[in-house]
Motif scaffolding. Structure first.
Motif, PDB file in Angstrom:
ATOM      1  N   GLN A   1       6.191   7.217   0.835  1.00 31.15           N
ATOM      2  CA  GLN A   1       5.864   6.383   2.093  1.00 31.15           C
ATOM      3  C   GLN A   1       4.754   5.393   1.681  1.00 31.15           C
ATOM      4  O   GLN A   1       4.026   5.436   1.250  1.00 31.15           O
ATOM      5  N   MET A   2       5.283   3.928   1.980  1.00 37.14           N
ATOM      6  CA  MET A   2       4.490   2.849   1.918  1.00 37.14           C
ATOM      7  C   MET A   2       4.616   1.948   3.009  1.00 37.14           C
ATOM      8  O   MET A   2       5.429   1.998   3.722  1.00 37.14           O
TER       9      MET A   2
ATOM     10  N   THR B   1       0.771  -1.272   0.008  1.00 39.96           N
ATOM     11  CA  THR B   1       0.017   0.022  -0.027  1.00 39.96           C
ATOM     12  C   THR B   1       0.945   1.242  -0.053  1.00 39.96           C
ATOM     13  O   THR B   1       1.885   1.582   0.812  1.00 39.96           O
ATOM     14  N   VAL B   2       0.543   1.901  -0.853  1.00 39.39           N
ATOM     15  CA  VAL B   2       1.274   3.406  -1.026  1.00 39.39           C
ATOM     16  C   VAL B   2       0.351   4.550  -0.238  1.00 39.39           C
ATOM     17  O   VAL B   2      -0.819   4.650  -0.275  1.00 39.39           O
ATOM     18  N   ASN B   3       0.943   5.113   1.055  1.00 37.90           N
ATOM     19  CA  ASN B   3       0.306   6.110   1.860  1.00 37.90           C
ATOM     20  C   ASN B   3       0.328   7.610   1.458  1.00 37.90           C
ATOM     21  O   ASN B   3      -0.270   8.319   1.606  1.00 37.90           O
ATOM     22  N   ASP B   4       1.692   7.835   0.924  1.00 39.01           N
ATOM     23  CA  ASP B   4       1.837   9.188   0.474  1.00 39.01           C
ATOM     24  C   ASP B   4       3.128   9.297  -0.780  1.00 39.01           C
ATOM     25  O   ASP B   4       3.956   8.386  -0.492  1.00 39.01           O
ATOM     26  N   LEU B   5       2.924  10.247  -1.483  1.00 38.91           N
ATOM     27  CA  LEU B   5       3.757  10.077  -2.531  1.00 38.91           C
ATOM     28  C   LEU B   5       3.869  11.625  -3.268  1.00 38.91           C
ATOM     29  O   LEU B   5       2.854  11.883  -3.587  1.00 38.91           O
ATOM     30  N   HIS B   6       4.891  12.131  -3.312  1.00 34.78           N
ATOM     31  CA  HIS B   6       5.116  13.460  -3.831  1.00 34.78           C
ATOM     32  C   HIS B   6       6.370  13.296  -4.866  1.00 34.78           C
ATOM     33  O   HIS B   6       7.709  13.028  -4.174  1.00 34.78           O
TER      34      HIS B   6
ATOM     35  N   TYR C   1      11.171   6.901   1.815  1.00 34.64           N
ATOM     36  CA  TYR C   1      12.435   7.404   1.259  1.00 34.64           C
ATOM     37  C   TYR C   1      12.037   8.828   0.585  1.00 34.64           C
ATOM     38  O   TYR C   1      11.114   8.995   0.145  1.00 34.64           O
ATOM     39  N   SER C   2      12.930   9.714   0.786  1.00 31.58           N
ATOM     40  CA  SER C   2      13.122  11.221   0.413  1.00 31.58           C
ATOM     41  C   SER C   2      14.361  11.571  -0.125  1.00 31.58           C
ATOM     42  O   SER C   2      15.363  11.051   0.307  1.00 31.58           O
ATOM     43  N   THR C   3      14.330  12.319  -0.889  1.00 33.57           N
ATOM     44  CA  THR C   3      15.504  13.178  -1.704  1.00 33.57           C
ATOM     45  C   THR C   3      15.172  14.631  -2.063  1.00 33.57           C
ATOM     46  O   THR C   3      14.032  14.983  -2.304  1.00 33.57           O
TER      47      THR C   3
ATOM     48  N   SER D   1      11.921   4.324  -6.447  1.00 36.24           N
ATOM     49  CA  SER D   1      11.362   2.888  -6.090  1.00 36.24           C
ATOM     50  C   SER D   1      12.236   1.862  -5.696  1.00 36.24           C
ATOM     51  O   SER D   1      12.310   1.142  -5.074  1.00 36.24           O
ATOM     52  N   ASP D   2      13.222   1.894  -6.787  1.00 37.90           N
ATOM     53  CA  ASP D   2      14.517   1.138  -6.370  1.00 37.90           C
ATOM     54  C   ASP D   2      15.207   1.195  -5.133  1.00 37.90           C
ATOM     55  O   ASP D   2      15.579   0.134  -4.439  1.00 37.90           O
ATOM     56  N   GLU D   3      15.076   2.357  -4.484  1.00 39.98           N
ATOM     57  CA  GLU D   3      15.989   2.355  -3.179  1.00 39.98           C
ATOM     58  C   GLU D   3      15.043   1.787  -1.971  1.00 39.98           C
ATOM     59  O   GLU D   3      15.529   0.954  -1.137  1.00 39.98           O
ATOM     60  N   LEU D   4      13.573   1.715  -2.311  1.00 41.28           N
ATOM     61  CA  LEU D   4      12.690   0.943  -1.459  1.00 41.28           C
ATOM     62  C   LEU D   4      12.787  -0.380  -1.766  1.00 41.28           C
ATOM     63  O   LEU D   4      12.531  -1.560  -0.822  1.00 41.28           O
ATOM     64  N   VAL D   5      12.900  -1.087  -2.878  1.00 47.34           N
ATOM     65  CA  VAL D   5      12.791  -2.261  -3.184  1.00 47.34           C
ATOM     66  C   VAL D   5      13.806  -3.222  -2.444  1.00 47.34           C
ATOM     67  O   VAL D   5      13.690  -4.232  -2.066  1.00 47.34           O
ATOM     68  N   GLU D   6      14.925  -2.314  -2.353  1.00 46.17           N
ATOM     69  CA  GLU D   6      16.264  -3.095  -1.618  1.00 46.17           C
ATOM     70  C   GLU D   6      15.583  -3.269  -0.280  1.00 46.17           C
ATOM     71  O   GLU D   6      16.030  -4.537  -0.001  1.00 46.17           O
TER      72      GLU D   6
END
Length: 309
Positions: A252-253, A233-238, A271-273, A288-293
């Motif tokens: 944020q998921m 589930t994705v809770n927040d995305l910008h 994850y934020s940048t 997404s790649d950062e979170l997949v790991e």
């Protein structure tokens, strides 16, 4: 020679608990069994005594929370069985690597509620016998087993529970929104991220070496109550293109792993940048790649309430 030792040495382990366990959990632990096909002539239990040392290490690590008298346990005691499923003993003609894999299972009233593989390997000179080398692998294996038990992250199996199925594949569906407006229309129509990220998780998890005990596979999970399922589930995305000129971006998921009606674990990750890519979709892919790991790492040990940030 296949050694079947059964419940030869029994000890009781009592630990402080994590989110799933009760305050008075206890475990009956036995000498291991051995998978068929293992070549064990040089490391028989009588000659090496390595499995007894695993038990001894557990007792010492317990620091008063491990009892050697099974009569001290109450009727709700769980069982810990363990099996040697891999033991590589190369010839003693050069510097060799010995590899040991032990599979531990926790059962409650005869129902499997947790299972985990523990690996240890090291290089040894040809002058060391198989027994000596194997005994040097005892400490890391027993330490890992103790840490796993002492965390107490085991699901509660109520009446009628059929337990877990660790050898069955885990089905992963598309990512759902926590609410209807989390994802912009551009993300849905152009980036296809809700299907891209689950596919990436599946590919990376299944490609691990050593190969996972059970693989992930694409499938439907909505409304499903059986089998092993991972819900994302994705809770927040910008997210927006423009690299560092477009300001902060974040995602944020969360995810939950089920086996039938049992919740096996869950995580929250973000994850934020301030940097990034020029296009929105490439930026989202990089994030997404950062979170997949992190998610793949979690799936190797899916504890509950894990937080990655």
């Amino acid at each position: 020679m296949n050694i079947k030792t059964g419940f030869v040495i029994v000890v009781a382990l009592m630990f402080s608990k994590g989110a799933f366990a009760s305050e008075d959990d206890s475990f009956l632990v036995a000498q291991p069994s051995y998978a068929s096909g293992l070549k064990l002539e040089s490391v028989s239990r009588q000659e090496c005594g390595w499995s007894a040392k695993v038990i001894d290490n557990l007792v010492k690590s317990g620091k008063g929370k491990i009892a050697v008298k099974p009569e001290l346990l109450d009727k709700n005691a769980k069982s810990l069985t363990w099996e040697v499923i891999q033991l590589d003993l190369p010839p003693q003609d050069s510097k060799r690597k010995i590899h040991l894999v032990v599979r531990a299972n926790v059962l409650e009233n005869g129902v499997l509620i947790a299972s985990k593989d523990f690996r240890a390997e090291d290089k040894f000179s040809s002058s060391k016998s198989d027994c000596v080398a194997l005994n040097e692998l005892v400490q890391p294996v027993s330490d890992d087993m103790y840490n796993w038990l002492s965390e107490g992250e085991f699901p509660i199996c109520h009446q009628g529970c059929v337990g877990i199925h660790p050898d069955d594949p885990i089905v992963v569906d598309t990512i759902v929104e926590a609410k209807a407006d989390v994802l912009a229309d551009e993300i849905k129509s152009e980036c296809h991220w809700q299907t891209y990220m689950p596919s990436d998780i599946i590919s990376r998890f299944n490609a691990q070496n050593p190969r996972p005990r059970a693989l992930l596979q694409k499938g439907k999970t909505e409304g499903v109550k059986t089998g092993r399922r991972l819900y994302l589930t994705v809770n927040d995305l910008h997210v927006i293109g423009g690299a560092g000129f477009s300001g902060p971006k974040w995602i944020q998921m969360e995810g939950v792993l089920y086996d039938g009606g049992l919740r096996l674990g869950g995580f929250s990750a973000e994850y934020s940048t301030k940097l990034g890519k020029w296009t929105t979709c490439s930026q989202l892919k990089a994030m997404s790649d950062e979170l997949v790991e992190k998610i793949v790492d979690w799936l190797d040990n899916p504890v509950d309430h894990a937080i990655y940030d």
